[in-house]
Scaffold this motif. Sequence first.
Motif, PDB file in Angstrom:
ATOM      1  N   ALA A  16       0.830  -1.207   0.000  1.00  0.00           N
ATOM      2  CA  ALA A  16       0.000   0.000   0.000  1.00  0.00           C
ATOM      3  C   ALA A  16       0.861   1.253   0.000  1.00  0.00           C
ATOM      4  O   ALA A  16       1.884   1.290  -0.658  1.00  0.00           O
ATOM      5  N   ASP A  17       0.465   2.273   0.722  1.00  0.00           N
ATOM      6  CA  ASP A  17       1.226   3.522   0.753  1.00  0.00           C
ATOM      7  C   ASP A  17       2.449   3.378   1.661  1.00  0.00           C
ATOM      8  O   ASP A  17       2.791   2.290   2.074  1.00  0.00           O
ATOM      9  N   CYS A  18       3.076   4.485   1.985  1.00  0.00           N
ATOM     10  CA  CYS A  18       4.273   4.447   2.835  1.00  0.00           C
ATOM     11  C   CYS A  18       3.863   4.531   4.301  1.00  0.00           C
ATOM     12  O   CYS A  18       4.162   5.501   4.993  1.00  0.00           O
ATOM     13  N   GLY A  19       3.168   3.501   4.744  1.00  0.00           N
ATOM     14  CA  GLY A  19       2.770   3.408   6.140  1.00  0.00           C
ATOM     15  C   GLY A  19       3.879   2.785   6.975  1.00  0.00           C
ATOM     16  O   GLY A  19       4.987   2.533   6.475  1.00  0.00           O
ATOM     17  N   PHE A 148       9.876   6.592  -1.252  1.00  0.00           N
ATOM     18  CA  PHE A 148      10.768   7.554  -1.904  1.00  0.00           C
ATOM     19  C   PHE A 148      10.032   8.878  -2.098  1.00  0.00           C
ATOM     20  O   PHE A 148      10.619   9.944  -1.900  1.00  0.00           O
ATOM     21  N   ASP A 149       8.757   8.807  -2.458  1.00  0.00           N
ATOM     22  CA  ASP A 149       7.972  10.031  -2.643  1.00  0.00           C
ATOM     23  C   ASP A 149       7.882  10.841  -1.352  1.00  0.00           C
ATOM     24  O   ASP A 149       7.920  12.078  -1.388  1.00  0.00           O
ATOM     25  N   VAL A 150       7.774  10.173  -0.223  1.00  0.00           N
ATOM     26  CA  VAL A 150       7.756  10.879   1.065  1.00  0.00           C
ATOM     27  C   VAL A 150       9.044  11.675   1.223  1.00  0.00           C
ATOM     28  O   VAL A 150       9.029  12.854   1.597  1.00  0.00           O
ATOM     29  N   ILE A 151      10.163  11.048   0.907  1.00  0.00           N
ATOM     30  CA  ILE A 151      11.462  11.711   1.037  1.00  0.00           C
ATOM     31  C   ILE A 151      11.584  12.842   0.012  1.00  0.00           C
ATOM     32  O   ILE A 151      11.920  13.977   0.365  1.00  0.00           O
TER      33      ILE A 151
END
Length: 158
Positions: A16-19, A148-151
């Motif tokens: 899923a997402d970056c949980g 990676f998108d979070v970063i």
Amino acid sequence: MKFLVVLFALVAMVAADCGPMQRLLVKAQWNKVYGTSKVRDDAGHVLWKAIFNQDGETRALFNRVHGDDIYSPEFMAHSARVLGGLDIAISLLDNQAELDAVLAHLKEQHIERGIPDRYFDLFKNALMEFAPSALGRCFIKDAWSSCFDVIANGIKGQ
């Protein structure tokens, strides 16, 4: 059968997402991808070649560190700094407060240097090709992509 249902549920959760689960997964797998000093040098060479192959104009951003020769000591030092920053960010994925502080610092640096946001996409493309080569079937694209998108989103300046 019950085992397969649980296994599929875990895979879906990780994909899923970056949980929290994805953050721990990427953090653990990054250690295998980035590994030791020799692997780190090789990782830098592979990543920068892939970035420059996607967009040759990118090299101009690195004239100060001899971007025309990724094997030069200056560029290798630069590569180590960039990947070191990524290493720190990934290691802090499970500590949001510290991650935010590091990303704010990196954001200032990227704004000062005028790094366009689109270059983060080039870096991500390169990383998303490199990481699976080190991890094989254990690579979970959605988790890596979203983390990676979070970063990247925490660093982007424009």
